[in-house]
Design a protein around this motif. Structure first.
Motif, PDB file in Angstrom:
ATOM      1  N   LYS A 175       0.835  -1.200   0.000  1.00 59.10           N
ATOM      2  CA  LYS A 175       0.000   0.000   0.000  1.00 59.10           C
ATOM      3  C   LYS A 175       0.875   1.257   0.000  1.00 59.10           C
ATOM      4  N   LYS A 176       1.991   1.206   0.743  1.00 62.16           N
ATOM      5  CA  LYS A 176       2.922   2.330   0.787  1.00 62.16           C
ATOM      6  C   LYS A 176       3.509   2.596  -0.597  1.00 62.16           C
ATOM      7  N   ALA A 177       3.827   1.532  -1.322  1.00 62.73           N
ATOM      8  CA  ALA A 177       4.352   1.674  -2.689  1.00 62.73           C
ATOM      9  C   ALA A 177       3.310   2.328  -3.592  1.00 62.73           C
ATOM     10  N   ASN A 178       2.048   1.956  -3.431  1.00 59.44           N
ATOM     11  CA  ASN A 178       0.966   2.562  -4.213  1.00 59.44           C
ATOM     12  C   ASN A 178       0.831   4.055  -3.923  1.00 59.44           C
ATOM     13  N   ASP A 179       1.023   4.417  -2.650  1.00 56.54           N
ATOM     14  CA  ASP A 179       0.930   5.830  -2.269  1.00 56.54           C
ATOM     15  C   ASP A 179       2.100   6.638  -2.847  1.00 56.54           C
TER      16      ASP A 179
ATOM     17  N   TYR B 142       3.911   5.797  -5.535  1.00 51.61           N
ATOM     18  CA  TYR B 142       3.898   5.721  -6.997  1.00 51.61           C
ATOM     19  C   TYR B 142       2.463   5.431  -7.440  1.00 51.61           C
ATOM     20  N   PRO B 143       1.603   6.475  -7.494  1.00 56.18           N
ATOM     21  CA  PRO B 143       0.167   6.279  -7.776  1.00 56.18           C
ATOM     22  C   PRO B 143      -0.114   5.572  -9.100  1.00 56.18           C
ATOM     23  N   PHE B 144       0.811   5.675 -10.059  1.00 58.64           N
ATOM     24  CA  PHE B 144       0.581   5.029 -11.350  1.00 58.64           C
ATOM     25  C   PHE B 144       0.571   3.500 -11.244  1.00 58.64           C
ATOM     26  N   LEU B 145       1.046   2.952 -10.119  1.00 58.25           N
ATOM     27  CA  LEU B 145       0.988   1.501  -9.921  1.00 58.25           C
ATOM     28  C   LEU B 145      -0.443   1.025  -9.690  1.00 58.25           C
ATOM     29  N   LYS B 146      -1.300   1.930  -9.197  1.00 61.23           N
ATOM     30  CA  LYS B 146      -2.689   1.553  -8.907  1.00 61.23           C
ATOM     31  C   LYS B 146      -3.553   1.551 -10.166  1.00 61.23           C
ATOM     32  N   VAL B 147      -3.061   2.212 -11.224  1.00 62.06           N
ATOM     33  CA  VAL B 147      -3.835   2.319 -12.467  1.00 62.06           C
ATOM     34  C   VAL B 147      -3.789   0.988 -13.212  1.00 62.06           C
TER      35      VAL B 147
END
Length: 505
Positions: free
Chosen positions: A191-195, A197-202
């Motif tokens: 979740k920290k990585a997603n926060d 690097y927001p493009f990972l959630k896309v």
């Protein structure tokens, strides 16, 4: 380095507390079972194939170029690969269940051995489903984030384990807690990585080109061979000891291994923090500068590992006696072989750093497999004649036959373009000097008798702190390597002060 070392020191303290409570509540056989199963699962981690190292290496350039598409493509590949790896680890682990009794010499009083093993397996396999996102944090030089989170989870998890060990004396409950905390930690970091690097959630369907895949898998293949060798060399000792000498010996050795692995981890934060700098040096500086920095790293490697080995030779058995009692102490010959193994592995750091940062790992890529085969054969032959000492001598023999001479030979031939003789002369001199000072400090400690065990330990500790460092300084005070290190340290102090002032303002 600061976050890593701080976290590791906290982990060390917590590990010793848990280990002490573990031994006094459950006994040495449970410790042996833990050591054996950990080694089995280390062997199963071969399924990783070196993906983590290859993936982090592949992310350096797209992160620098802010190439989000390339990063997404790499993460998609990593996600699929690690889910497959987790499944493969679990299936192979299940296949080992029927042969577990054959891996333990004699019977054991540990109950529910298959359930304990299955929990170990579940802990290992489940991590592959969440840990892959940590690679981008590491590649982006933000590993301190992972260190901070891991330290918090280590403290909370270990405190709960100690409470459960004292109150329930139930190993299975403790293992379940370990699994839960590991899964929660990995989910939190994902979740920290997603926060970050927001493009990972896309949602995306980014893919590598055929050429990019080819380059990636070529690097992966070379790294795989090193991975196999490292796992076999480091993971087979406990399995051989358990099979030939019994699970209780594994338990006693695990206490020594805990101390050695703790030291290795601390030292690795020092040496491998310069890896990226050496990589930069390789593409920007002259051959002479590369060679000089190699000498500096090798010199520092000798000083730090030499000092540690001298301390361990004098203090290891007295420390374990104070900590756990004389029943958990090995004789001097076995300790000598353990430290010989530790020193020869540590003295390879300079060669390893240069090999990995200059692409020379592709030279002699089948050598790691040869090392692994020699290690197994030599350890199996020597354990029958020399017992426990033979297992460690087999590992040392395999390293001397391969890594010891081949890595520096390749580096000197292809990178420095000079004879490797000077390296081996220095290596032998350093090695003999360490042995001589270890003998000297031991002799001084034995000559001045202190009957109180604690006072004896403190007195020997003072000797180890003074004698080797004083002798090293006297002998090398005029050397270019030591002068360079001291000048660098002088320059770093005002830089750090100015940085703090700048941040404050």
């Amino acid at each position: 380095m600061i976050y890593g070392l701080t976290g590791q020191i906290i982990s060390i303290v917590m590990s010793f507390i848990v280990r002490t409570v573990f031994i006094y509540t459950l006994g040495i056989e449970y410790l042996g079972v833990e050591g054996l199963f950990s080694s089995i699962l280390l062997m199963l981690s071969l399924a990783n194939l070196g993906f983590d190292t290859a993936m982090i290496y592949s992310m350096y350039k797209p992160l620098a170029d802010k190439d989000k598409y390339k990063i997404q493509a790499l993460m998609n590949l990593y996600k699929k690969a690690y889910r497959l790896i987790g499944f493969v680890v679990f299936i192979i682990g299940l296949a080992i269940v029927p042969i577990l009794p054959n891996l333990m010499n004699g019977t054991t009083s540990v109950e529910h051995i298959n359930i304990i093993y299955m929990l170990f397996l579940l802990n290992s396999a489940s991590s592959y489903y969440f840990v892959y996102k940590q690679s981008i944090i590491i590649a982006d030089q933000k590993n301190y984030i992972i260190s901070k989170v891991h330290t918090k989870f280590v403290i909370i998890s270990n405190v709960i384990q100690v409470i459960l060990l004292i109150s329930t004396r139930n190993y299975i409950v403790v293992l379940i807690i370990q699994i839960l905390f590991r899964i929660i930690e990995n989910i939190y970091l994902a979740k920290k990585a997603n926060d970050l690097y927001p493009f990972l959630k896309v949602k995306n369907k980014a893919k590598l080109t055929n050429e990019e895949k080819k380059d990636f898998f070529e690097n992966l293949y070379s790294l795989l061979l090193y991975k196999i060798s490292g796992v076999v060399i480091n993971g087979t000792d406990n399995i051989i000891i358990a099979a030939f000498l019994g699970i209780a010996i594994v338990g006693i050795y695990s206490n020594y291994l805990l101390i050695l692995m703790t030291l290795s981890t601390l030292l690795s934060y020092i040496f491998y923090s310069v890896t990226a700098s050496v990589g930069n040096l390789h593409v920007t500086e002259s051959t002479e500068k590369k060679y000089f920095i190699f000498r500096v790293i090798h010199f520092l490697n000798f000083w730090t590992y030499g000092f540690c080995v001298i301390c361990l030779w004098n203090l290891l058995n007295p420390f374990i006696t104070l900590w756990l009692g004389e029943a958990y102490v090995f004789d001097k010959l076995i300790v000598l072989c353990i430290l010989f193994n530790f020193l020869t592995a540590g003295m390879q750091n300079a060669s390893t750093i240069y090999r990995e940062t200059t692409g020379l790992f592709k030279k002699g890529k089948y050598r790691p497999i040869i090392a692994a085969v020699i290690n197994i054969v030599a350890s199996l032959l020597l354990v029958n004649n020399l017992g426990l000492a033979g297992v460690f001598l087999g590992t040392v023999f395999s390293r001397l036959c391969t890594y010891f001479w081949f890595d520096p030979y390749v580096i000197f031939k292809y990178l420095f373009q000079r004879s490797v003789q000077s390296y081996f002369k220095n290596y032998i001199f350093y090695f003999l000097l360490i042995i001589a000072i270890a003998y000297l400090t031991d002799l001084l400690g034995s000559y001045i008798l202190v009957h109180n065990p604690m006072l004896n330990f403190i007195f020997r500790g003072i000797l180890c702190l003074i004698v080797p460092n004083l002798v090293f300084f006297i002998l090398f005070r005029r050397s270019e390597e030591l002068k360079y290190v001291l000048n660098l340290m002088k320059k770093m102090i005002p830089i750090n002060v100015n940085r703090r002032k700048g941040l404050s303002s």
